[in-house]
Structure formats: C-alpha cells, structure tokens
Design a protein around this motif. Structure first.
Motif, PDB file in Angstrom:
ATOM      1  N   VAL A  11       1.073  -0.922  -0.017  1.00  0.00           N
ATOM      2  CA  VAL A  11       0.072  -0.149  -0.288  1.00  0.00           C
ATOM      3  C   VAL A  11       0.783   1.418  -0.038  1.00  0.00           C
ATOM      4  CG1 VAL A  11      -1.726   1.325   1.341  1.00  0.00           C
ATOM      5  CG2 VAL A  11      -1.871  -1.618   1.052  1.00  0.00           C
ATOM      6  N   GLY A  12       0.899   1.755  -0.605  1.00  0.00           N
ATOM      7  CA  GLY A  12       1.043   3.101  -0.899  1.00  0.00           C
ATOM      8  C   GLY A  12       0.900   4.547  -0.547  1.00  0.00           C
ATOM      9  N   TYR A  13       1.529   5.177  -0.114  1.00  0.00           N
ATOM     10  CA  TYR A  13       1.060   6.969   0.561  1.00  0.00           C
ATOM     11  C   TYR A  13       1.635   7.801   0.220  1.00  0.00           C
ATOM     12  CZ  TYR A  13       0.265  10.537   3.501  1.00  0.00           C
ATOM     13  OH  TYR A  13       0.034  12.184   3.970  1.00  0.00           O
ATOM     14  N   ALA A  14       1.487   8.898   0.141  1.00  0.00           N
ATOM     15  CA  ALA A  14       2.389   9.702  -1.297  1.00  0.00           C
ATOM     16  C   ALA A  14       1.662  11.091  -0.237  1.00  0.00           C
ATOM     17  CB  ALA A  14       2.445  10.243  -2.697  1.00  0.00           C
ATOM     18  N   ARG A  15       2.695  12.271  -0.273  1.00  0.00           N
ATOM     19  CA  ARG A  15       1.389  13.916   0.103  1.00  0.00           C
ATOM     20  C   ARG A  15       2.665  14.675  -0.624  1.00  0.00           C
ATOM     21  NH1 ARG A  15       3.977  17.273   3.187  1.00  0.00           N
ATOM     22  NH2 ARG A  15       5.170  15.971   4.254  1.00  0.00           N
ATOM     23  N   CYS A  16       1.967  15.696  -0.550  1.00  0.00           N
ATOM     24  CA  CYS A  16       2.940  17.143  -1.629  1.00  0.00           C
ATOM     25  C   CYS A  16       2.338  18.860   0.088  1.00  0.00           C
ATOM     26  CB  CYS A  16       3.119  17.408  -2.148  1.00  0.00           C
ATOM     27  SG  CYS A  16       1.566  17.967  -3.524  1.00  0.00           S
ATOM     28  N   GLY A  17       2.509  19.359   0.589  1.00  0.00           N
ATOM     29  CA  GLY A  17       2.534  20.031   1.540  1.00  0.00           C
ATOM     30  C   GLY A  17       2.260  21.532   0.980  1.00  0.00           C
ATOM     31  N   LEU A  18       1.993  21.571  -0.211  1.00  0.00           N
ATOM     32  CA  LEU A  18       1.771  22.864  -1.353  1.00  0.00           C
ATOM     33  C   LEU A  18       0.622  22.475  -2.735  1.00  0.00           C
ATOM     34  CD1 LEU A  18       5.232  24.442  -1.349  1.00  0.00           C
ATOM     35  CD2 LEU A  18       2.916  25.088   0.026  1.00  0.00           C
TER      36      LEU A  18
ATOM     37  N   GLY B  37       1.008  -8.352   7.501  1.00  0.00           N
ATOM     38  CA  GLY B  37       2.024  -8.672   6.493  1.00  0.00           C
ATOM     39  C   GLY B  37       2.221  -7.932   5.629  1.00  0.00           C
ATOM     40  N   ASP B  38       1.376  -6.733   5.296  1.00  0.00           N
ATOM     41  CA  ASP B  38       1.137  -5.741   4.243  1.00  0.00           C
ATOM     42  C   ASP B  38       2.090  -5.046   4.478  1.00  0.00           C
ATOM     43  OD1 ASP B  38      -0.627  -7.111   2.854  1.00  0.00           O
ATOM     44  OD2 ASP B  38      -2.126  -4.941   3.295  1.00  0.00           O
ATOM     45  N   THR B  39       2.707  -4.076   3.017  1.00  0.00           N
ATOM     46  CA  THR B  39       3.325  -3.413   3.938  1.00  0.00           C
ATOM     47  C   THR B  39       3.325  -2.212   2.692  1.00  0.00           C
ATOM     48  OG1 THR B  39       4.919  -4.725   2.794  1.00  0.00           O
ATOM     49  CG2 THR B  39       6.176  -2.823   3.060  1.00  0.00           C
ATOM     50  N   LEU B  40       3.599  -1.156   4.110  1.00  0.00           N
ATOM     51  CA  LEU B  40       3.170   0.809   3.882  1.00  0.00           C
ATOM     52  C   LEU B  40       4.228   0.864   2.798  1.00  0.00           C
ATOM     53  CD1 LEU B  40       0.989   2.842   3.784  1.00  0.00           C
ATOM     54  CD2 LEU B  40       1.891   3.279   5.741  1.00  0.00           C
ATOM     55  N   VAL B  41       4.415   1.395   2.004  1.00  0.00           N
ATOM     56  CA  VAL B  41       5.567   1.951   1.701  1.00  0.00           C
ATOM     57  C   VAL B  41       5.473   3.434   0.820  1.00  0.00           C
ATOM     58  CG1 VAL B  41       6.783   1.760  -1.099  1.00  0.00           C
ATOM     59  CG2 VAL B  41       5.999   0.005  -0.129  1.00  0.00           C
ATOM     60  N   VAL B  42       6.690   4.279   1.564  1.00  0.00           N
ATOM     61  CA  VAL B  42       6.450   5.676   1.519  1.00  0.00           C
ATOM     62  C   VAL B  42       7.575   5.989   0.690  1.00  0.00           C
ATOM     63  CG1 VAL B  42       6.529   7.624   2.842  1.00  0.00           C
ATOM     64  CG2 VAL B  42       5.198   5.340   3.586  1.00  0.00           C
ATOM     65  N   PRO B  43       7.355   7.323  -0.507  1.00  0.00           N
ATOM     66  CA  PRO B  43       8.757   7.236  -0.573  1.00  0.00           C
ATOM     67  C   PRO B  43       9.780   7.583   0.051  1.00  0.00           C
ATOM     68  CG  PRO B  43       6.794   8.457  -2.066  1.00  0.00           C
ATOM     69  CD  PRO B  43       6.409   8.435  -0.688  1.00  0.00           C
TER      70      PRO B  43
ATOM     71  N   LEU C  11       7.364  -1.600   6.885  1.00  0.00           N
ATOM     72  CA  LEU C  11       7.485  -0.270   6.806  1.00  0.00           C
ATOM     73  C   LEU C  11       8.623   0.256   5.651  1.00  0.00           C
ATOM     74  CD1 LEU C  11       6.465   2.899   6.626  1.00  0.00           C
ATOM     75  CD2 LEU C  11       7.831   3.166   8.196  1.00  0.00           C
ATOM     76  N   SER C  12       8.056   0.534   4.398  1.00  0.00           N
ATOM     77  CA  SER C  12       9.382   0.329   3.215  1.00  0.00           C
ATOM     78  C   SER C  12       8.817   1.440   2.375  1.00  0.00           C
ATOM     79  CB  SER C  12       8.832  -0.610   2.008  1.00  0.00           C
ATOM     80  OG  SER C  12       9.535  -0.407   1.200  1.00  0.00           O
ATOM     81  N   LEU C  13      10.360   3.018   3.259  1.00  0.00           N
ATOM     82  CA  LEU C  13      10.368   3.396   2.999  1.00  0.00           C
ATOM     83  C   LEU C  13      12.015   3.787   1.946  1.00  0.00           C
ATOM     84  CD1 LEU C  13      12.023   4.942   6.184  1.00  0.00           C
ATOM     85  CD2 LEU C  13       9.537   5.336   5.340  1.00  0.00           C
ATOM     86  N   GLY C  14      11.107   4.055   0.590  1.00  0.00           N
ATOM     87  CA  GLY C  14      12.218   4.309   0.047  1.00  0.00           C
ATOM     88  C   GLY C  14      12.547   3.370  -0.771  1.00  0.00           C
ATOM     89  N   GLY C  15      11.949   2.085  -0.726  1.00  0.00           N
ATOM     90  CA  GLY C  15      12.285   1.290  -0.607  1.00  0.00           C
ATOM     91  C   GLY C  15      13.105   0.369  -0.124  1.00  0.00           C
ATOM     92  N   THR C  16      13.774   0.291   0.799  1.00  0.00           N
ATOM     93  CA  THR C  16      14.192   0.121   2.110  1.00  0.00           C
ATOM     94  C   THR C  16      12.967  -0.239   3.310  1.00  0.00           C
ATOM     95  OG1 THR C  16      16.398   1.468   1.906  1.00  0.00           O
ATOM     96  CG2 THR C  16      16.317   0.963   4.335  1.00  0.00           C
ATOM     97  N   LEU C  17      13.476  -1.072   3.596  1.00  0.00           N
ATOM     98  CA  LEU C  17      12.095  -2.044   4.094  1.00  0.00           C
ATOM     99  C   LEU C  17      12.737  -1.639   6.432  1.00  0.00           C
ATOM    100  CD1 LEU C  17       9.824  -3.758   4.683  1.00  0.00           C
ATOM    101  CD2 LEU C  17      11.044  -6.102   4.838  1.00  0.00           C
ATOM    102  N   TYR C  18      11.684  -0.799   6.476  1.00  0.00           N
ATOM    103  CA  TYR C  18      12.663  -0.266   8.230  1.00  0.00           C
ATOM    104  C   TYR C  18      12.695  -2.038   9.265  1.00  0.00           C
ATOM    105  CZ  TYR C  18      10.855   1.112  12.880  1.00  0.00           C
ATOM    106  OH  TYR C  18      11.019   1.434  14.412  1.00  0.00           O
ATOM    107  N   ASP C  19      13.189  -2.497  10.143  1.00  0.00           N
ATOM    108  CA  ASP C  19      13.061  -3.195  10.549  1.00  0.00           C
ATOM    109  C   ASP C  19      13.071  -2.841  12.346  1.00  0.00           C
ATOM    110  OD1 ASP C  19      13.078  -5.838  11.916  1.00  0.00           O
ATOM    111  OD2 ASP C  19      14.567  -6.519  11.195  1.00  0.00           O
ATOM    112  N   PRO C  20      12.414  -2.741  12.993  1.00  0.00           N
ATOM    113  CA  PRO C  20      12.098  -2.123  14.124  1.00  0.00           C
ATOM    114  C   PRO C  20      12.911  -3.389  15.415  1.00  0.00           C
ATOM    115  CG  PRO C  20      10.099  -2.580  13.717  1.00  0.00           C
ATOM    116  CD  PRO C  20      10.389  -2.602  12.365  1.00  0.00           C
TER     117      PRO C  20
END
Length: 164
Positions: free
Chosen positions: A5-12, A60-66, A92-101
């Motif tokens: 599942v992807g998420y993107a945001r821009c402030g302006l 089991g899903d992955t949230l992907v954020v640029p 959680l994937s940040l720009g393709g890198t999986l975050y492992d807490p």
C-alpha cells in the motif's frame, strides 16, 4: 496474500505528486493502492490519505512511502506511526528500504531519518519567519494616503464648543 500500500504527500497545492506516484509504482505498488494527500503538511497528523492508507494495510502488508518526511515531520509522529504499524504486523518501506524495528541498526537509522525530517521542517519555519520579518520591514504604507498635511496632523485637536 500480502500487498503493498503506497502513501504520498505534498505540502503545497501548487506542487505535483507525479514523481512520488512514479516512485511508488516502481516499488511495485499498484496504482489503485496508492493514497495521496495534496496541500497538507506532514506536521498535521489529520490527513485523509494517510488515514486511508493506514486503514488499508493488513497483517503481512507493507506500507510503502517514497521518503520518511512524506509520512511524518516529527520524531514522535514517525515513531508512533512506525510502532503502530509494527504492532499490527505491517512492514514499513521507506523508498524501497524495509524498516525493521527489531533490528537495532534499522531502528537507529529510522530515528536518524526522523530527526532530519524534523530538523528540515524547523529550518523551513525559521526561514519563513525571517522572510516575513524582512518583507515587513520593507513594506511602505499602502492604500490611500492621508489627506491631512503634516502641519494639520501635528496641530492640537480643537476643544469642544461650550454648551455641547
């Protein structure tokens, strides 16, 4: 079956989300699974697109954020979102890198990224305040000029007439 599942945001409002969408698509997120927030800052946690993305992910899903700064602009928010995803069994994937807490290096790297995201927003605020101060110092009186001359403005006010 796990999904991305992807998420993107821009402030302006004037900025475009195309580049972030393209990154998410290149990271194998289906177009119908990308949630967007346009014109909302990362300091505001009340974002409809983020709420939809968080609601869409399952165990089991992955949230992907640029980039992490698209998800959160403060260390507490980033940690809170990351911890809540982990507790729900979502990666959680940040720009393709999986975050492992569970990995101390992964957690440290995440905290460093969150710190820089917060630092960046603080710098933006500081620059905005400086810019407003400089602009305010340069502003001249706008609008209709006063009709009274300087001599009339400095003269004492007439005393009220007797009997009024």
């Amino acid at each position: 079956m796990s999904e991305r599942v992807g998420y993107a945001r821009c402030g302006l409002d004037k900025k475009d989300l195309t580049a972030q969408r393209e990154i998410l698509l290149s990271l194998h997120v289906r177009g119908d699974r990308i949630y967007l927030d346009h014109g909302l800052t990362g300091t505001n946690r009340d974002r409809p697109g983020l709420a939809q993305a968080l609601a869409a992910v399952r165990v089991g899903d992955t949230l992907v954020v640029p980039k992490l700064d698209r998800l959160a602009r403060s260390v507490p928010d980033a940690r809170d979102i990351g911890d809540s995803l982990t507790a729900r069994g979502v990666k959680l994937s940040l720009g393709g890198t999986l975050y492992d807490p569970a990995d101390s290096m992964g957690r440290t790297f995440f905290d460093i990224l969150a710190t820089f995201a917060e630092f960046e927003v603080d710098l933006l605020r500081m620059r905005a305040r400086e810019g407003m101060a400089v602009a305010g110092a340069k502003v001249e009186l706008e609008g209709k000029q006063p009709k009274l001359t300087e001599r009339h403005q400095s003269a004492p006010a007439p005393s009220p007439a007797v009997g009024q």
